[in-house]
Design an enzyme around this catalytic site. Sequence first.
Site, PDB file in Angstrom:
ATOM      1  N   GLU A 194       0.835  -1.213   0.000  1.00 40.26           N
ATOM      2  CA  GLU A 194       0.000   0.000   0.000  1.00 40.26           C
ATOM      3  C   GLU A 194       0.869   1.263   0.000  1.00 40.26           C
ATOM      4  O   GLU A 194       0.727   2.142   0.853  1.00 40.26           O
ATOM      5  CB  GLU A 194      -0.970  -0.022   1.190  1.00 40.26           C
ATOM      6  CG  GLU A 194      -1.934  -1.187   1.116  1.00 40.26           C
ATOM      7  CD  GLU A 194      -3.115  -1.138   2.083  1.00 40.26           C
ATOM      8  OE1 GLU A 194      -3.178  -0.229   2.932  1.00 40.26           O
ATOM      9  OE2 GLU A 194      -3.989  -2.024   1.968  1.00 40.26           O
ATOM     10  N   GLU A 322      -4.845  -8.768  -0.368  1.00 43.32           N
ATOM     11  CA  GLU A 322      -5.603  -8.453   0.850  1.00 43.32           C
ATOM     12  C   GLU A 322      -7.070  -8.335   0.451  1.00 43.32           C
ATOM     13  O   GLU A 322      -7.437  -7.436  -0.317  1.00 43.32           O
ATOM     14  CB  GLU A 322      -5.121  -7.158   1.508  1.00 43.32           C
ATOM     15  CG  GLU A 322      -3.786  -7.323   2.207  1.00 43.32           C
ATOM     16  CD  GLU A 322      -3.371  -6.119   3.047  1.00 43.32           C
ATOM     17  OE1 GLU A 322      -4.254  -5.425   3.579  1.00 43.32           O
ATOM     18  OE2 GLU A 322      -2.143  -5.892   3.147  1.00 43.32           O
TER      19      GLU A 322
HETATM   20  O1  AHR Z   1      -4.954  -6.101   7.002  1.00 44.70           O
HETATM   21  C1  AHR Z   1      -4.874  -4.948   7.764  1.00 44.70           C
HETATM   22  C2  AHR Z   1      -4.249  -3.788   7.013  1.00 44.70           C
HETATM   23  O2  AHR Z   1      -5.065  -3.422   5.946  1.00 44.70           O
HETATM   24  C3  AHR Z   1      -2.917  -4.042   6.368  1.00 44.70           C
HETATM   25  O3  AHR Z   1      -1.858  -3.905   7.239  1.00 44.70           O
HETATM   26  C4  AHR Z   1      -2.860  -2.978   5.317  1.00 44.70           C
HETATM   27  O4  AHR Z   1      -2.078  -3.356   4.214  1.00 44.70           O
HETATM   28  C5  AHR Z   1      -4.308  -2.748   4.958  1.00 44.70           C
HETATM   29  O5  AHR Z   1      -4.639  -1.433   4.952  1.00 44.70           O
END
Ligand code: AHR
Length: 518
Positions: A194, A322
């Site tokens: 991110e 994610e």
């Molecule tokens: O999964 C929790 C968080 O969500 C992670 O650390 C981040 O990459 C995302 O914003």
Amino acid sequence: MKAIFLTAAMALTAASSLAQAEDRITVSVDATAPGAKIDRRIFGQFAEHLGSGIYEGIWVGKDSAIPNTRGIRNDVVAALKAIKVPVVRWPGGCFADEYHWRRGIGPERKPSMNANWGGVIEPNTFGTDEFFDFASQVGAEAYVSVNVGSAPVSEAAEWLEYMTASTGDAIGAERAKNGHTDPYKVAFVGLGNESWDCGGGMTPDFYVSQMKMHARFDRNYNPAQPMQRVAVGPNGGDTAYTEAVMKAYQGRSWAWGIEGLSLHAYTTGGGFPISQKATGFGEKEYSVILKDTLGMENLIATHSAIMDKYDPEKKVSLVVDEWGAWYAPTPGTDPGFLMQQNTQRDAVLAALNINIFARHADRVRMANIAQMINVLQAMILTDKEKMLLTPTYHVFEMYVPFQDATFIPVKLDAGVYSYGDISLPRVDAIAAKGTDGKLYVSLTNVDPNKPVEIDTAFLGVKVKSVTGETLSAPKMDSANTFDAPNIVAPKAATVRLKDGKAVVQLAPASVTVLAITL
Ligand code: AHR
């Protein structure tokens, strides 16, 4: 009078056959037109140093009374092996861009602050060597995300050297001194996390310049394991990173490359700050969350179209590293630990997303649900020595035969499930030919109120027999608890063959997988 009676009876018959028609859906499986391989890695996991995801969830320490192998809990490893976890992404997440790997190797660990998640002390007891031990106990590939945001490129490059170089190399020799002579196998390296946000707030162009250096210098020295590099990609529907990274990829030189582009997309039902509850919700929230999650289809289509423009041969994978439901934390827990319960709604949500990934198998070749244990949409929850398997775990378990299976197209008139102004497809289905030669069909009834009867018809194959497993629950927010860990658990489905079709009734808000022997 008689005439009136007859008319009423006819109307009743017509109404009941209409109801029957509505409650009966035909799914046609066309085995003559196989598609892409469903990469087993779409069933991948994400484990971050966050809350009790690592400490307690995986690591209890060698001296713990909880049965463990070299500090890693045996019950969790056994449960993860049972769902054949193909790959684990580690150590973050936002944590990755502040992780300094040297603090987590050798006999003396150097604690640090976990500034992203609760501001707690990170003991660094679970470091590189422990992660690879864990991955090998589970039988999963390693996906390591390096620090792009707060460390020079040399730090990540030397971490790769530690993990993959032979012992002739000074840093490789350090690994041997720490107990592992053979180089580790790093199947995937994530070039930051991110970077548009917690990874450093970088503009797409700035990130691309960092990414190129990492793609060049974060080398894999272990010839026994090819390594794929995954660049940071889009945040949900924002296409700026997709455009910039894929354009750079198209114009790449011999000196660098990438094999994957990451997509992060959570189901929140209203964005951040999080407002939706994990349990104790009603049908309104049920439908809001499932509508939101079905947006994954559009996200993948949007980013795939851009990728097709720069990479028509589909060499770069879209890696949804994610995804999952993100709800308000369990009351009474540290909000920075992102702990939430997991219900039958999450089982339906998981199946819908996996189905979307499978339908895009030609581009989506890895996905990592957030997160594996005790965090967000977890497979497993632990409380000291206790462990429970969530409804989401059971979906992953039922979908094991889809790992590396060949996608088979299905057609159905899905019907409609409506609540208020939300209308969703009532039934979702995918099919695949498993590596064992059987056909598998997954059927999800989204409707939380009504069962539905499914006739599955098969084109191009002769069916010998059919069995099935189904996951349903007393309520849409039913969950497993430490006191009652089997409220939501798969059971055998009642399925029969009739005129070559598999006939099964799907309970409200349920997931069913049929196994068809040919
Ligand atoms: O999964 C929790 C968080 O969500 C992670 O650390 C981040 O990459 C995302 O914003």
